[in-house]
Enzyme design. Structure first.
Site, mmCIF file in Angstrom:
data_model
loop_
_atom_site.group_PDB
_atom_site.id
_atom_site.type_symbol
_atom_site.label_atom_id
_atom_site.label_comp_id
_atom_site.label_asym_id
_atom_site.label_seq_id
_atom_site.Cartn_x
_atom_site.Cartn_y
_atom_site.Cartn_z
ATOM 1 C CB ILE A 1 -0.890 0.065 1.263
ATOM 2 C CG1 ILE A 1 -1.705 -1.205 1.429
ATOM 3 C CG2 ILE A 1 -1.796 1.284 1.219
ATOM 4 C CD1 ILE A 1 -2.476 -1.247 2.739
ATOM 5 C CE LYS B 1 4.068 -3.923 9.173
ATOM 6 N NZ LYS B 1 3.247 -5.101 8.893
HETATM 7 N N1 HSE Z 1 4.284 -10.122 8.960
HETATM 8 C C1 HSE Z 1 3.899 -8.877 8.367
HETATM 9 C C2 HSE Z 1 2.371 -8.861 8.264
HETATM 10 C C3 HSE Z 1 4.539 -8.743 7.022
HETATM 11 O O1 HSE Z 1 1.762 -9.927 8.411
HETATM 12 O O2 HSE Z 1 1.787 -7.808 8.070
HETATM 13 C C4 HSE Z 1 4.366 -7.406 6.374
HETATM 14 O O3 HSE Z 1 4.957 -6.385 7.138
#
Ligand code: HSE
Length: 402
Positions: A131, A200
């Protein structure tokens, strides 16, 4: 012709090489010149790879090659990814990455080195897989003060919850399928305990505020405690349960961030985000609400964002795009007391006991035998803890989003 290197030939690295190889003319057209992969760094051997001559185990081959201008770091983990990235940026090479752990931990320093050396450190793939969200935030939304971010930021957990709800799969089977499809982290605890989503939201919070938000300061809960009973209650309430990364930017400059499973009303756009899909809702003071949606994990979606960053780096050779955040002077973390949530709570106590503990609450009909289930009014953490301390047992306690 620009020369590039890929560090790490796992799921994402294989995808990056695949796109660079399959879409040569597309990449060349976008970058304004062809991009040739000269090295692939990996500690493993790939004797059957058709371009096995590209593989090296020696990082210095890349560092000391003056022809290399851009390197994709898709190794994951902090070390040696940090040392390699720092050395590459210091030597005047641009680096692009999908490594959210590295960006969330050392981003402040690495972005500052990139700025100093007039090169780029891009990390579009670190949040939301394929994205586009980092670049839109940095470019298209830059005229806004960001007020709020709320997103489904982890594909693995969203996939697991969805498989449990729609197919009645067990948690373990759903996780094992997510691993087979290349969604899960090497250590899936990072996904299911919420740490991946936490890194994130820390990256997005840092980008939005311009100040480093330390992921260690973000309260984080995963989905391991969510049961099918919770899911059924959510359905009765017209909600679904999702792992949400949330940040609110206070007028006093502080940032409240959290990662936790939350009940989301089915009328909210985030409720319809299923499987490995991610979505990020951002509220700006001028633009209002915008939402970004797409595949949040998986080989090609993530590689698509990495390759786009490589192309952008080639287009901006010797011109730093100055994406950065700074270390704040003091602590900018807002307390959990600054944010109120309604809570969905299950207890073995009677409705009378619940009413005594929580003044205004809405009971859920058809509760599992011998338990009470209810939703509180919006409460601070202290207020909910106070109410819960008056109950003799709590089976579940899940925040309600919105
Ligand atoms: N393990 C992460 C997820 C991978 O499932 O979103 C992508 O950052």
């Amino acid at each position: 012709m620009a020369k590039a290197a890929i560090m790490g030939f796992g799921t994402v690295g294989g995808g990056v090489y695949g796109i660079m190889d399959d879409s040569r003319s597309r990449v060349s057209l976008s970058a304004g010149e062809p991009i040739d992969v000269k090295y692939i760094l990996d500690i493993r051997d790939f004797p059957d790879h058709p371009r096995k001559e590209l593989f090296t185990k020696d990082f210095n081959d890349i560092l000391n090659d003056g022809e290399i201008t851009v390197v994709a770091e898709v190794m994951g983990g902090l070390h040696p990814a940090y040392e390699f990235t720092r050395a590459l940026l210091e030597s005047g090479k641009s680096v692009v990455t999908s490594n959210k752990e590295l960006v969330a931990t050392y981003g402040t320093e690495l972005l500052s080195i990139a700025r100093e050396k007039n090169v780029n450190y891009f990390f579009e793939a670190s949040v939301g897989g394929g994205i586009p969200v980092i670049r839109p935030m940095h470019q298209c939304l830059t005229a806004n003060n960001i007020i709020k971010i709320a997103g489904i930021l982890n594909g693995t957990t969203n996939y697991i919850l969805n498989e449990m709800i729609t197919k009645g799969k067990s948690f373990e089977d759903a996780l094992s399928d997510a691993q087979k499809m290349g969604y899960a982290e090497r250590n899936p605890a990072a996904d299911i305990e919420g740490h991946d989503a936490c890194r994130k939201i820390a990256i997005l919070s840092s980008l939005a505020s311009g100040k480093f938000v330390d992921y260690n300061d973000i309260p984080t809960e995963g989905i391991t405690e969510i049961t099918l009973d919770d899911v059924h209650y959510a359905t009765q309430l017209g909600c679904v349960i999702k792992l949400i990364g949330y940040a609110r930017f206070l007028e006093n400059g502080r940032v409240f961030s959290i990662v936790a499973p939350m009940l989301i009303d089915k009328s909210c756009p985030l409720a319809g985000v299923n499987g490995v899909m991610n979505a990020i809702m951002i509220t700006g003071d001028s633009v209002g609400d915008v939402m970004f949606y797409g595949a949040g994990a998986g080989q090609l979606p993530t590689a698509s964002a990495v390759v786009a960053d490589m192309i952008d780096a080639v287009k901006h050779t010797e011109r730093s795009k100055k994406i950065f955040w700074e270390k704040p002077d003091g602590d900018i973390t807002a307390s959990e007391e600054d944010e109120k949530f309604a809570y969905f709570i299950r207890t073995g106590d009677s409705a009378e006991a619940v009413r005594a503990a929580f003044k205004d609450c809405r009971f859920v009909e058809n509760a599992v035998a011998e338990e009470s289930a209810f939703v509180t009014r919006p409460l601070t953490k202290t207020e909910v803890n106070d109410g819960v301390s008056r109950l003799s047992s709590v089976i579940s306690r899940i925040r309600v989003f919105g």
